[in-house]
Write a protein that holds these residues in place. Structure first.
Motif, PDB file in Angstrom:
ATOM      1  N   ARG A  79      -7.141  13.941   5.857  1.00 60.85           N
ATOM      2  CA  ARG A  79      -8.360  13.264   6.253  1.00 60.85           C
ATOM      3  C   ARG A  79      -8.498  11.946   5.489  1.00 60.85           C
ATOM      4  O   ARG A  79      -8.019  11.807   4.371  1.00 60.85           O
ATOM      5  CB  ARG A  79      -9.567  14.141   5.996  1.00 60.85           C
ATOM      6  CG  ARG A  79      -9.784  14.528   4.563  1.00 60.85           C
ATOM      7  CD  ARG A  79     -10.910  15.524   4.430  1.00 60.85           C
ATOM      8  NE  ARG A  79     -11.061  16.018   3.067  1.00 60.85           N
ATOM      9  CZ  ARG A  79     -11.696  17.145   2.774  1.00 60.85           C
ATOM     10  NH1 ARG A  79     -12.202  17.879   3.760  1.00 60.85           N
ATOM     11  NH2 ARG A  79     -11.822  17.538   1.518  1.00 60.85           N
ATOM     12  N   ILE A  80      -9.139  10.989   6.134  1.00 62.64           N
ATOM     13  CA  ILE A  80      -9.393   9.693   5.507  1.00 62.64           C
ATOM     14  C   ILE A  80     -10.338   9.908   4.337  1.00 62.64           C
ATOM     15  O   ILE A  80     -11.350  10.608   4.465  1.00 62.64           O
ATOM     16  CB  ILE A  80     -10.006   8.715   6.522  1.00 62.64           C
ATOM     17  CG1 ILE A  80      -9.020   8.423   7.658  1.00 62.64           C
ATOM     18  CG2 ILE A  80     -10.416   7.419   5.854  1.00 62.64           C
ATOM     19  CD1 ILE A  80      -9.607   7.576   8.766  1.00 62.64           C
ATOM     20  N   PRO A  81     -10.022   9.308   3.184  1.00 59.17           N
ATOM     21  CA  PRO A  81     -10.919   9.498   2.040  1.00 59.17           C
ATOM     22  C   PRO A  81     -12.274   8.833   2.287  1.00 59.17           C
ATOM     23  O   PRO A  81     -12.421   7.975   3.144  1.00 59.17           O
ATOM     24  CB  PRO A  81     -10.169   8.829   0.888  1.00 59.17           C
ATOM     25  CG  PRO A  81      -9.225   7.892   1.534  1.00 59.17           C
ATOM     26  CD  PRO A  81      -8.865   8.473   2.852  1.00 59.17           C
ATOM     27  N   ALA A  82     -13.236   9.337   1.518  1.00 60.33           N
ATOM     28  CA  ALA A  82     -14.581   8.773   1.660  1.00 60.33           C
ATOM     29  C   ALA A  82     -14.570   7.268   1.408  1.00 60.33           C
ATOM     30  O   ALA A  82     -15.304   6.512   2.044  1.00 60.33           O
ATOM     31  CB  ALA A  82     -15.536   9.477   0.696  1.00 60.33           C
ATOM     32  N   ARG A  83     -13.693   6.811   0.493  1.00 57.99           N
ATOM     33  CA  ARG A  83     -13.555   5.361   0.244  1.00 57.99           C
ATOM     34  C   ARG A  83     -12.337   4.879   1.035  1.00 57.99           C
ATOM     35  O   ARG A  83     -11.211   4.925   0.578  1.00 57.99           O
ATOM     36  CB  ARG A  83     -13.358   5.096  -1.240  1.00 57.99           C
ATOM     37  CG  ARG A  83     -13.291   3.619  -1.568  1.00 57.99           C
ATOM     38  CD  ARG A  83     -12.958   3.411  -3.031  1.00 57.99           C
ATOM     39  NE  ARG A  83     -12.720   1.999  -3.332  1.00 57.99           N
ATOM     40  CZ  ARG A  83     -12.170   1.574  -4.458  1.00 57.99           C
ATOM     41  NH1 ARG A  83     -11.774   2.446  -5.377  1.00 57.99           N
ATOM     42  NH2 ARG A  83     -11.995   0.289  -4.648  1.00 57.99           N
ATOM     43  N   ALA A  84     -12.628   4.412   2.214  1.00 56.88           N
ATOM     44  CA  ALA A  84     -11.535   4.014   3.112  1.00 56.88           C
ATOM     45  C   ALA A  84     -11.191   2.531   2.992  1.00 56.88           C
ATOM     46  O   ALA A  84     -10.187   2.093   3.553  1.00 56.88           O
ATOM     47  CB  ALA A  84     -11.922   4.322   4.559  1.00 56.88           C
ATOM     48  N   GLY A 116       2.740   7.990   8.346  1.00 53.26           N
ATOM     49  CA  GLY A 116       1.790   8.089   9.443  1.00 53.26           C
ATOM     50  C   GLY A 116       0.392   7.592   9.155  1.00 53.26           C
ATOM     51  O   GLY A 116      -0.465   7.621  10.049  1.00 53.26           O
ATOM     52  N   ALA A 117       0.125   7.116   7.915  1.00 60.91           N
ATOM     53  CA  ALA A 117      -1.189   6.526   7.641  1.00 60.91           C
ATOM     54  C   ALA A 117      -1.214   5.099   8.214  1.00 60.91           C
ATOM     55  O   ALA A 117      -0.240   4.365   8.148  1.00 60.91           O
ATOM     56  CB  ALA A 117      -1.467   6.497   6.145  1.00 60.91           C
ATOM     57  N   VAL A 155      -3.163   4.834  -2.418  1.00 64.87           N
ATOM     58  CA  VAL A 155      -4.274   5.534  -1.776  1.00 64.87           C
ATOM     59  C   VAL A 155      -3.845   6.981  -1.545  1.00 64.87           C
ATOM     60  O   VAL A 155      -2.814   7.248  -0.899  1.00 64.87           O
ATOM     61  CB  VAL A 155      -4.639   4.867  -0.434  1.00 64.87           C
ATOM     62  CG1 VAL A 155      -5.802   5.619   0.214  1.00 64.87           C
ATOM     63  CG2 VAL A 155      -4.995   3.404  -0.643  1.00 64.87           C
ATOM     64  N   ASP A 156      -4.623   7.944  -2.089  1.00 63.84           N
ATOM     65  CA  ASP A 156      -4.319   9.370  -1.944  1.00 63.84           C
ATOM     66  C   ASP A 156      -5.225   9.976  -0.884  1.00 63.84           C
ATOM     67  O   ASP A 156      -6.433   9.710  -0.840  1.00 63.84           O
ATOM     68  CB  ASP A 156      -4.535  10.103  -3.263  1.00 63.84           C
ATOM     69  CG  ASP A 156      -3.537   9.639  -4.328  1.00 63.84           C
ATOM     70  OD1 ASP A 156      -2.465   9.125  -3.920  1.00 63.84           O
ATOM     71  OD2 ASP A 156      -3.831   9.771  -5.530  1.00 63.84           O
ATOM     72  N   ASP A 157      -4.625  10.794  -0.036  1.00 67.59           N
ATOM     73  CA  ASP A 157      -5.382  11.501   1.003  1.00 67.59           C
ATOM     74  C   ASP A 157      -5.368  13.004   0.734  1.00 67.59           C
ATOM     75  O   ASP A 157      -4.346  13.554   0.273  1.00 67.59           O
ATOM     76  CB  ASP A 157      -4.776  11.235   2.387  1.00 67.59           C
ATOM     77  CG  ASP A 157      -5.209   9.901   2.969  1.00 67.59           C
ATOM     78  OD1 ASP A 157      -5.866   9.125   2.238  1.00 67.59           O
ATOM     79  OD2 ASP A 157      -4.867   9.618   4.128  1.00 67.59           O
ATOM     80  N   VAL A 212       0.864  -1.193   0.000  1.00 63.33           N
ATOM     81  CA  VAL A 212       0.000   0.000   0.000  1.00 63.33           C
ATOM     82  C   VAL A 212       0.898   1.240   0.000  1.00 63.33           C
ATOM     83  O   VAL A 212       1.819   1.347   0.828  1.00 63.33           O
ATOM     84  CB  VAL A 212      -0.916   0.015   1.234  1.00 63.33           C
ATOM     85  CG1 VAL A 212      -1.846   1.231   1.176  1.00 63.33           C
ATOM     86  CG2 VAL A 212      -1.718  -1.277   1.323  1.00 63.33           C
ATOM     87  N   ARG A 213       0.624   2.111  -0.928  1.00 64.54           N
ATOM     88  CA  ARG A 213       1.392   3.371  -1.020  1.00 64.54           C
ATOM     89  C   ARG A 213       0.466   4.550  -0.719  1.00 64.54           C
ATOM     90  O   ARG A 213      -0.558   4.723  -1.380  1.00 64.54           O
ATOM     91  CB  ARG A 213       1.976   3.519  -2.419  1.00 64.54           C
ATOM     92  CG  ARG A 213       2.795   4.782  -2.640  1.00 64.54           C
ATOM     93  CD  ARG A 213       3.390   4.807  -4.024  1.00 64.54           C
ATOM     94  NE  ARG A 213       4.379   3.732  -4.171  1.00 64.54           N
ATOM     95  CZ  ARG A 213       4.905   3.385  -5.343  1.00 64.54           C
ATOM     96  NH1 ARG A 213       4.502   3.991  -6.459  1.00 64.54           N
ATOM     97  NH2 ARG A 213       5.794   2.427  -5.404  1.00 64.54           N
ATOM     98  N   LYS A 214       0.841   5.364   0.264  1.00 61.51           N
ATOM     99  CA  LYS A 214       0.034   6.527   0.677  1.00 61.51           C
ATOM    100  C   LYS A 214       0.686   7.795   0.121  1.00 61.51           C
ATOM    101  O   LYS A 214       1.878   8.036   0.342  1.00 61.51           O
ATOM    102  CB  LYS A 214      -0.050   6.585   2.200  1.00 61.51           C
ATOM    103  CG  LYS A 214      -0.638   7.862   2.764  1.00 61.51           C
ATOM    104  CD  LYS A 214      -2.050   8.124   2.241  1.00 61.51           C
ATOM    105  CE  LYS A 214      -3.042   7.123   2.765  1.00 61.51           C
ATOM    106  NZ  LYS A 214      -4.414   7.460   2.315  1.00 61.51           N
ATOM    107  N   ARG A 215      -0.170   8.613  -0.607  1.00 60.63           N
ATOM    108  CA  ARG A 215       0.352   9.844  -1.216  1.00 60.63           C
ATOM    109  C   ARG A 215      -0.576  11.016  -0.894  1.00 60.63           C
ATOM    110  O   ARG A 215      -1.752  10.844  -0.577  1.00 60.63           O
ATOM    111  CB  ARG A 215       0.423   9.706  -2.732  1.00 60.63           C
ATOM    112  CG  ARG A 215       1.291   8.585  -3.227  1.00 60.63           C
ATOM    113  CD  ARG A 215       1.391   8.611  -4.742  1.00 60.63           C
ATOM    114  NE  ARG A 215       0.081   8.644  -5.384  1.00 60.63           N
ATOM    115  CZ  ARG A 215      -0.109   8.670  -6.698  1.00 60.63           C
ATOM    116  NH1 ARG A 215       0.928   8.669  -7.503  1.00 60.63           N
ATOM    117  NH2 ARG A 215      -1.329   8.692  -7.194  1.00 60.63           N
TER     118      ARG A 215
END
Length: 541
Positions: A461-466, A404-405, A486-488, A391-394
């Motif tokens: 913030r957490i996206p609507a599609r979590a 930190g996600a 997953v983009d925030d 999982v890659r958080k951007r």
């Protein structure tokens, strides 16, 4: 007195012969019997000896009467012993004693004299008669059961005289056993002969029907059949057993493996034969496919091979395929009923989501007499194909990696689409992205998974599609990663809104909105005024 009697017996003439008979009766205390008429003296012989020899049992067996140690003995024992070639006595031989009485060498039954009745040998093999001095013949009229007559059948002459009167004279009648051939033929169920069958012959000697190895007698060493499947032996008449001690390779022995036969006078010329039918031996050869925890796996494909060349290990160019491919069912088993022999199971395809073993051939599995009832089997373990989810958080705008996600992984396990955290299965611990913005969930079995973002990085913030679904289909290979990005969105900047302790009232919301609009308009007006001032200043310069 005895001397006077003997002297008188020597006087010639009729009176002398009569005196001899009377004297003999007086000395021996015997009784004159019907055979006393033979008391005449032989030419050149001793009339007294002949007269004494005529005194005996009324049955004509030549009994001795009462001996007088003071006088010369004139009779003794003539005997015969019936034996086999090894000297063992034989009962059941029937013989007759003859006295040489015609002066011609050899027995002439029409002119020589039979002595007594027929005699049958008992367990000691002996027939004996006590007779006067003279020459005698024993003639065998019947051989013991199972034996050939003595050869010659007439034994003698046996001469009884003063030199052997104390010990008597004897002869042995040797009988060769009457023999014939006892044969066993090893066949298969189609009647074809089988080489390589081991038999042993036993003779019935304890009188109890059936073979008792502790008390019956071995009559041969082990015999192994060759091309025509035959074992045979030439033996004396009697009852015998052929015991099959080893079946040919790939066959079962008869049940029971003991075949009885009797050789007697009726079949002795041709011999007697029995047939041992050996059934082709078969049994179950199986393989069970499991995972590392021993759970059976469906969908593994196997091929069974027969070891034809005797070389260890499977050689697909010289060994032979046995039957069609087999695919394991829910119990994980493939099985075949096959003839005795050595076999290999080759796994040609692993179940979905699993890897073929490094060595896909199991065996040899040897099926034979020792295990055909239970069968022989082997278990083969397949390890699952494992993969990973990365999982890659951007940042949604800059695409910069975010630390930190917090993510959590779930495995679909209840059959209902979508994540149900109360019935689907959590996998491992939650993962927090590092400076590279990544979380990796590794060593995952093939299947459907859910990636859930449970906490956003600070300021986001957490996206609507979590929750995101990913699938590992077992074709990725070990530790292959499926990438999920997953983009925030960043949270808005500015002073925090006042705390209301709950939802804002509609009126207050309206006022707040109006204030924001007015404030915005004022800012725009100020900006425009500053812009005009800067343009005026540049023109004056």
């Amino acid at each position: 007195m005895a001397e006077r009697h003997r002297s008188e017996a020597r006087e010639p003439g009729r009176r002398g012969r009569l005196v001899a008979v009377v004297a003999a009766l007086a000395v021996c205390g015997g009784t004159l019997v019907a055979s006393a008429g033979t008391a005449s003296a032989e030419p050149g012989g001793d009339g007294v000896a002949t007269a004494v020899g005529a005194v005996g049992r009324a049955d004509g067996t030549g009994g001795t009467g009462t001996r007088d140690p003071g006088r010369r003995q004139t009779e003794g024992a003539v005997s015969v012993t019936a034996t086999d070639p090894d000297g063992r006595p034989l009962a059941g031989a029937v013989l007759r004693l003859w006295r040489e009485s015609n002066g011609t060498p050899g027995l002439q039954p029409e002119t020589d004299t039979g002595i007594g009745d027929l005699c049958t040998t008992a367990a000691d093999g002996v027939c004996a008669r006590t007779v006067p001095f003279g020459s005698y013949y024993w003639q065998e009229t019947a051989a013991p059961d199972g034996y050939l007559p003595a050869d010659p059948a007439v034994l003698g002459p046996l001469t009884l005289d003063q030199t052997n009167e104390q010990t008597g004279v004897t002869v042995r009648a040797v009988h060769r056993p009457l023999t014939g051939r006892v044969t066993v033929i090893a066949n298969n169920e189609s009647g074809l002969p089988l080489a390589g069958t081991d038999f042993r012959l036993w003779r019935e000697t304890n009188g109890v029907p059936g073979l008792q190895q502790d008390s019956d007698t071995p009559a041969s060493d082990v015999c192994t059949t060759v091309k025509y499947g035959v074992c045979d032996r030439t033996v004396p008449l009697g009852s015998y057993y052929w015991e099959e001690t080893k079946a040919p390779e790939g066959y079962l022995p008869p049940d029971p493996p003991v075949l009885a036969l009797t050789l007697d006078r009726t079949n002795q010329p041709t011999g007697v034969t029995v047939t041992a039918v050996n059934r082709l031996g078969t049994g179950r050869v199986s393989v069970t496919k499991t995972d590392p925890d021993g759970r059976p796996l469906a969908g593994a494909v196997f091929q069974l091979w027969h070891d034809d060349n005797g070389t260890p290990g499977l050689q697909t160019d010289t060994d032979s395929i046995h039957g069609a491919l087999c695919t394991t069912a829910a119990d994980g088993v493939c099985a075949r009923t096959v003839p005795f022999g050595s076999y290999y199971w080759q796994e040609t395809a692993a179940p979905a989501g699993y890897l073929l073993p490094t060595q896909p051939v199991a065996g040899p599995l040897r099926l034979g007499l020792d295990n055909y009832r239970a069968g022989v089997g082997v278990s083969v373990v397949d390890h699952p194909v494992t993969g990973a989810v990365r999982v890659r958080k951007r940042d949604a705008r800059s695409r910069a990696a975010l630390a930190g996600a917090v993510f959590r992984l779930w495995r679909e396990s209840n059959g209902v689409d979508g994540l149900q955290s109360d019935t689907d299965t959590g996998v491992g611990d939650p993962c927090t992205t590092g400076a590279d913005g990544e979380c990796v969930f590794g060593s995952l079995l093939a299947g459907r998974y859910y990636v859930q973002e449970s906490a956003a990085p600070a300021g986001y913030r957490i996206p609507a599609r979590a929750v995101h679904e990913v699938t590992l289909d077992g074709r990725e290979g070990a530790e292959h990663a499926v990438l999920l990005t997953v983009d925030d969105e960043r949270l808005p900047s500015g002073p925090p809104l006042p705390e209301t302790g709950g939802r804002m009232p509609p009126a207050a919301g309206a006022v707040t909105a109006l204030g924001l609009v007015l404030a915005g308009g004022a800012l725009v007006a100020v900006a425009r005024a500053r812009a005009r001032t800067r343009r005026t200043a540049r023109r004056g310069a």
